[in-house]
Design a protein around this motif. Sequence first.
Motif, PDB file in Angstrom:
ATOM      1  N   LEU A   1       0.791  -1.063  -0.181  1.00 19.32           N
ATOM      2  CA  LEU A   1      -0.288   0.086  -0.183  1.00 19.32           C
ATOM      3  C   LEU A   1       0.714   1.232  -0.231  1.00 19.32           C
ATOM      4  CD1 LEU A   1      -1.292  -2.183   2.545  1.00 19.32           C
ATOM      5  CD2 LEU A   1      -3.045  -0.678   1.567  1.00 19.32           C
ATOM      6  N   VAL A   2       0.380   2.499  -0.677  1.00 23.12           N
ATOM      7  CA  VAL A   2       1.824   3.130  -0.981  1.00 23.12           C
ATOM      8  C   VAL A   2       0.544   4.633  -0.919  1.00 23.12           C
ATOM      9  CG1 VAL A   2       3.155   4.684  -2.701  1.00 23.12           C
ATOM     10  CG2 VAL A   2       3.554   2.002  -2.537  1.00 23.12           C
TER      11      VAL A   2
ATOM     12  N   SER B   1      -4.217   9.932  -2.434  1.00 23.71           N
ATOM     13  CA  SER B   1      -4.243   8.851  -3.076  1.00 23.71           C
ATOM     14  C   SER B   1      -3.607   7.506  -2.222  1.00 23.71           C
ATOM     15  CB  SER B   1      -3.826   8.985  -4.184  1.00 23.71           C
ATOM     16  OG  SER B   1      -3.522   7.271  -4.957  1.00 23.71           O
ATOM     17  N   CYS B   2      -4.412   6.438  -2.321  1.00 24.55           N
ATOM     18  CA  CYS B   2      -3.452   4.879  -2.408  1.00 24.55           C
ATOM     19  C   CYS B   2      -3.590   4.002  -3.089  1.00 24.55           C
ATOM     20  CB  CYS B   2      -4.332   4.104  -0.571  1.00 24.55           C
ATOM     21  SG  CYS B   2      -3.667   2.728  -0.099  1.00 24.55           S
ATOM     22  N   ALA B   3      -2.666   3.617  -3.972  1.00 29.62           N
ATOM     23  CA  ALA B   3      -1.813   2.892  -5.103  1.00 29.62           C
ATOM     24  C   ALA B   3      -2.306   1.103  -3.588  1.00 29.62           C
ATOM     25  CB  ALA B   3      -1.154   3.351  -5.513  1.00 29.62           C
ATOM     26  N   VAL B   4      -2.922   0.128  -4.094  1.00 31.39           N
ATOM     27  CA  VAL B   4      -2.939  -0.631  -3.678  1.00 31.39           C
ATOM     28  C   VAL B   4      -2.023  -2.147  -4.795  1.00 31.39           C
ATOM     29  CG1 VAL B   4      -3.920  -2.810  -2.301  1.00 31.39           C
ATOM     30  CG2 VAL B   4      -4.344  -0.319  -2.169  1.00 31.39           C
ATOM     31  N   SER B   5      -1.202  -2.861  -4.689  1.00 31.43           N
ATOM     32  CA  SER B   5      -0.406  -3.705  -5.179  1.00 31.43           C
ATOM     33  C   SER B   5      -0.772  -5.002  -5.036  1.00 31.43           C
ATOM     34  CB  SER B   5       1.068  -3.000  -6.134  1.00 31.43           C
ATOM     35  OG  SER B   5       1.613  -2.972  -5.118  1.00 31.43           O
ATOM     36  N   GLY B   6      -0.727  -6.118  -5.113  1.00 28.52           N
ATOM     37  CA  GLY B   6      -0.565  -7.800  -4.520  1.00 28.52           C
ATOM     38  C   GLY B   6      -1.886  -8.038  -4.356  1.00 28.52           C
ATOM     39  N   ILE B   7      -2.987  -7.543  -4.712  1.00 26.57           N
ATOM     40  CA  ILE B   7      -4.179  -7.718  -3.925  1.00 26.57           C
ATOM     41  C   ILE B   7      -5.576  -6.996  -4.679  1.00 26.57           C
ATOM     42  CG2 ILE B   7      -4.312  -6.257  -2.171  1.00 26.57           C
ATOM     43  CD1 ILE B   7      -5.217  -9.043  -0.918  1.00 26.57           C
ATOM     44  N   ASN B   8      -5.899  -7.661  -5.616  1.00 28.60           N
ATOM     45  CA  ASN B   8      -7.209  -7.171  -5.886  1.00 28.60           C
ATOM     46  C   ASN B   8      -8.451  -6.393  -4.542  1.00 28.60           C
ATOM     47  OD1 ASN B   8      -9.583  -5.845  -7.683  1.00 28.60           O
ATOM     48  ND2 ASN B   8      -9.734  -7.837  -8.628  1.00 28.60           N
ATOM     49  N   ILE B   9      -8.339  -4.794  -4.909  1.00 24.71           N
ATOM     50  CA  ILE B   9      -9.366  -4.785  -3.966  1.00 24.71           C
ATOM     51  C   ILE B   9     -10.806  -4.478  -4.042  1.00 24.71           C
ATOM     52  CG2 ILE B   9      -7.356  -3.064  -3.386  1.00 24.71           C
ATOM     53  CD1 ILE B   9      -9.661  -0.843  -4.625  1.00 24.71           C
ATOM     54  N   THR B  10     -11.195  -5.446  -5.320  1.00 25.92           N
ATOM     55  CA  THR B  10     -12.542  -5.311  -5.780  1.00 25.92           C
ATOM     56  C   THR B  10     -12.953  -5.557  -4.521  1.00 25.92           C
ATOM     57  OG1 THR B  10     -11.925  -4.679  -8.086  1.00 25.92           O
ATOM     58  CG2 THR B  10     -13.995  -6.258  -7.795  1.00 25.92           C
ATOM     59  N   ILE B  11     -12.845  -7.032  -3.818  1.00 26.53           N
ATOM     60  CA  ILE B  11     -13.963  -7.188  -3.457  1.00 26.53           C
ATOM     61  C   ILE B  11     -13.163  -7.182  -1.811  1.00 26.53           C
ATOM     62  CG2 ILE B  11     -13.852  -9.615  -4.506  1.00 26.53           C
ATOM     63  CD1 ILE B  11     -11.247 -10.811  -3.238  1.00 26.53           C
ATOM     64  N   TYR B  12     -13.042  -5.957  -1.259  1.00 23.55           N
ATOM     65  CA  TYR B  12     -12.332  -5.601  -0.156  1.00 23.55           C
ATOM     66  C   TYR B  12     -13.390  -4.618   0.606  1.00 23.55           C
ATOM     67  CZ  TYR B  12      -8.886  -9.666   0.571  1.00 23.55           C
ATOM     68  OH  TYR B  12      -8.718 -10.472   0.564  1.00 23.55           O
ATOM     69  N   ASN B  13     -13.910  -3.845   1.328  1.00 27.30           N
ATOM     70  CA  ASN B  13     -14.180  -3.010   2.195  1.00 27.30           C
ATOM     71  C   ASN B  13     -12.854  -2.456   2.637  1.00 27.30           C
ATOM     72  OD1 ASN B  13     -17.213  -3.286   2.081  1.00 27.30           O
ATOM     73  ND2 ASN B  13     -17.141  -4.282   4.131  1.00 27.30           N
ATOM     74  N   MET B  14     -12.795  -0.463   1.787  1.00 24.26           N
ATOM     75  CA  MET B  14     -11.443  -0.375   2.201  1.00 24.26           C
ATOM     76  C   MET B  14     -11.822   1.261   2.965  1.00 24.26           C
ATOM     77  SD  MET B  14      -9.161  -1.496   0.664  1.00 24.26           S
ATOM     78  CE  MET B  14      -7.887  -0.986   1.003  1.00 24.26           C
ATOM     79  N   ALA B  15     -10.474   1.796   3.574  1.00 25.01           N
ATOM     80  CA  ALA B  15     -10.350   2.542   4.366  1.00 25.01           C
ATOM     81  C   ALA B  15      -9.287   3.491   4.538  1.00 25.01           C
ATOM     82  CB  ALA B  15     -11.331   2.327   5.906  1.00 25.01           C
ATOM     83  N   TRP B  16      -9.739   4.760   5.024  1.00 28.06           N
ATOM     84  CA  TRP B  16      -7.973   6.055   5.195  1.00 28.06           C
ATOM     85  C   TRP B  16      -8.736   5.923   6.870  1.00 28.06           C
ATOM     86  CZ3 TRP B  16      -4.514   7.760   2.693  1.00 28.06           C
ATOM     87  CH2 TRP B  16      -4.611   8.079   1.447  1.00 28.06           C
TER      88      TRP B  16
END
Length: 116
Positions: A3-4, A20-35
């Motif tokens: 997470l960057v 902005s948060c760039a996520v790699s290594g996992i597909n965030i489509t299936i996750y609820n996300m947060a700051w």
Amino acid sequence: VQLVESGGGLVQPGESLRLSCAVSGINITIYNMAWYRQAPGKQRELVAGITTSGSTTYAASVKGRFTISRDDTRNIIILQMNSLKPEDTANYYCYSLGHATEFGSWGQGTQVTVSS
């Protein structure tokens, strides 16, 4: 998983920033996300969350000023912060809203400093 976070900086009260948060290594489509954010000497706190369907939730202190969004095609999470206040000063992080274990370590965060 990496997470960057980016977009932080030093601004005056009343100004805006877009994180902005760039996520790699996992597909965030299936996750609820947060700051989240953490100020010196304080515990990390939830700032804003967004579900997979786009429903959002905000801390009372930022409601009406901050907007969380997601772009699943780019695997990024955005936090638009308007009318910033000195008490918004903190290091800001993105992560899974439910702290899913597969996300692993938190990123370095991005520092937001609001000062005149």
